[in-house]
Design a protein around this motif. Sequence first.
Motif, mmCIF file in Angstrom:
data_model
loop_
_atom_site.group_PDB
_atom_site.id
_atom_site.type_symbol
_atom_site.label_atom_id
_atom_site.label_comp_id
_atom_site.label_asym_id
_atom_site.label_seq_id
_atom_site.Cartn_x
_atom_site.Cartn_y
_atom_site.Cartn_z
ATOM 1 N N LEU A 7 16.614 21.789 34.180
ATOM 2 C CA LEU A 7 15.344 21.720 35.089
ATOM 3 C C LEU A 7 15.120 22.796 36.077
ATOM 4 C CD1 LEU A 7 14.694 17.612 34.908
ATOM 5 C CD2 LEU A 7 14.071 19.504 33.022
ATOM 6 N N ILE A 8 13.975 23.355 36.279
ATOM 7 C CA ILE A 8 14.080 24.445 37.439
ATOM 8 C C ILE A 8 12.886 24.194 38.100
ATOM 9 C CG2 ILE A 8 13.940 26.911 38.054
ATOM 10 C CD1 ILE A 8 14.695 26.240 34.206
ATOM 11 N N ARG A 9 13.079 24.384 39.543
ATOM 12 C CA ARG A 9 11.943 24.487 40.329
ATOM 13 C C ARG A 9 11.751 25.967 40.677
ATOM 14 N NH1 ARG A 9 13.174 20.850 45.242
ATOM 15 N NH2 ARG A 9 15.243 20.876 44.426
ATOM 16 N N PHE A 10 10.736 26.494 40.178
ATOM 17 C CA PHE A 10 10.631 27.987 40.523
ATOM 18 C C PHE A 10 9.716 27.910 41.765
ATOM 19 C CE2 PHE A 10 11.073 28.672 35.968
ATOM 20 C CZ PHE A 10 12.213 29.779 36.037
ATOM 21 N N ARG A 11 10.192 29.270 42.676
ATOM 22 C CA ARG A 11 9.468 29.289 43.747
ATOM 23 C C ARG A 11 7.889 29.563 43.649
ATOM 24 N NH1 ARG A 11 12.709 33.800 44.089
ATOM 25 N NH2 ARG A 11 10.724 34.888 44.454
ATOM 26 N N ASP A 12 6.886 29.198 44.400
ATOM 27 C CA ASP A 12 5.480 29.266 44.375
ATOM 28 C C ASP A 12 4.902 30.765 44.089
ATOM 29 O OD1 ASP A 12 5.017 26.682 44.643
ATOM 30 O OD2 ASP A 12 4.579 26.750 46.465
ATOM 31 N N ASP A 13 5.881 31.739 44.419
ATOM 32 C CA ASP A 13 5.299 33.052 44.347
ATOM 33 C C ASP A 13 5.761 33.792 43.041
ATOM 34 O OD1 ASP A 13 8.029 33.020 45.154
ATOM 35 O OD2 ASP A 13 7.886 34.959 45.940
ATOM 36 N N VAL A 14 6.595 33.084 42.128
ATOM 37 C CA VAL A 14 7.066 33.456 40.838
ATOM 38 C C VAL A 14 5.911 33.419 39.706
ATOM 39 C CG1 VAL A 14 8.823 33.445 39.031
ATOM 40 C CG2 VAL A 14 9.385 32.832 41.460
ATOM 41 N N GLN A 55 9.030 21.815 37.543
ATOM 42 C CA GLN A 55 7.989 22.010 36.544
ATOM 43 C C GLN A 55 8.209 22.819 35.142
ATOM 44 O OE1 GLN A 55 4.701 20.729 36.965
ATOM 45 N NE2 GLN A 55 5.379 19.398 38.530
ATOM 46 N N HIS A 56 9.533 23.318 35.273
ATOM 47 C CA HIS A 56 9.967 24.025 34.172
ATOM 48 C C HIS A 56 11.273 23.797 33.745
ATOM 49 C CE1 HIS A 56 6.760 26.697 35.899
ATOM 50 N NE2 HIS A 56 6.631 27.118 34.565
ATOM 51 N N GLY A 57 11.742 23.994 32.575
ATOM 52 C CA GLY A 57 12.988 23.603 32.097
ATOM 53 C C GLY A 57 13.221 24.128 30.519
ATOM 54 N N PHE A 58 14.441 23.879 30.055
ATOM 55 C CA PHE A 58 14.836 24.331 28.721
ATOM 56 C C PHE A 58 16.014 23.278 28.394
ATOM 57 C CE2 PHE A 58 17.620 26.780 31.243
ATOM 58 C CZ PHE A 58 18.816 26.987 30.254
ATOM 59 N N ALA A 88 14.399 30.369 41.947
ATOM 60 C CA ALA A 88 14.495 28.913 42.062
ATOM 61 C C ALA A 88 14.220 28.713 43.577
ATOM 62 C CB ALA A 88 15.515 28.184 41.377
ATOM 63 N N VAL A 89 13.516 27.945 43.681
ATOM 64 C CA VAL A 89 13.331 27.156 45.248
ATOM 65 C C VAL A 89 14.796 27.159 45.508
ATOM 66 C CG1 VAL A 89 12.556 25.177 46.717
ATOM 67 C CG2 VAL A 89 11.126 26.355 44.849
ATOM 68 N N GLY A 90 15.282 27.398 46.721
ATOM 69 C CA GLY A 90 16.608 27.374 47.476
ATOM 70 C C GLY A 90 17.794 27.727 46.379
ATOM 71 N N ASP A 93 19.920 25.188 44.315
ATOM 72 C CA ASP A 93 19.625 23.921 44.673
ATOM 73 C C ASP A 93 18.111 23.638 43.930
ATOM 74 O OD1 ASP A 93 21.555 23.139 46.661
ATOM 75 O OD2 ASP A 93 20.354 24.073 48.282
ATOM 76 N N GLY A 94 17.540 24.622 43.537
ATOM 77 C CA GLY A 94 16.499 24.474 42.892
ATOM 78 C C GLY A 94 16.496 24.274 41.133
ATOM 79 N N ILE A 95 17.756 23.888 40.767
ATOM 80 C CA ILE A 95 18.156 24.071 39.438
ATOM 81 C C ILE A 95 19.102 22.743 39.189
ATOM 82 C CG2 ILE A 95 19.409 25.279 37.357
ATOM 83 C CD1 ILE A 95 18.714 27.760 38.803
#
Length: 104
Positions: A7-14, A55-58, A88-90, A93-95
């Motif tokens: 699971l990934i928290r991508f940065r808002d600017d991606v 919000q994203h993952g695989f 990822a955010v941080g 840490d965002g994964i």
Amino acid sequence: MIRHIVLIRFRDDVPETRIAEIFADLHSIRDVLPGVLSITSGRSESPEQIERGFQHGFVADFTDWDALAAYQAHPDHRRVGDALIANAVGGLDGILVFDLAVKD
């Protein structure tokens, strides 16, 4: 079978186009590495909406632990992993990664 859940928290600017590129690169690994049964990726569509920013993952399914280890050591996996961390955010840490042995 081993199920590799990421699971990934991508940065808002991606942008979604960049995320799609990363996932496309991930999917190409299946063509070059034996033991990869399937890879499914995308954005959460959960009606529960408790993703907590992930919000994203695989999900990647492997024949066994050795196939997962070969995937983890493969340079294509390392390239995709670097792209995930960079976006990822941080960073790392965002994964979130969870590996599960699936019994018949």
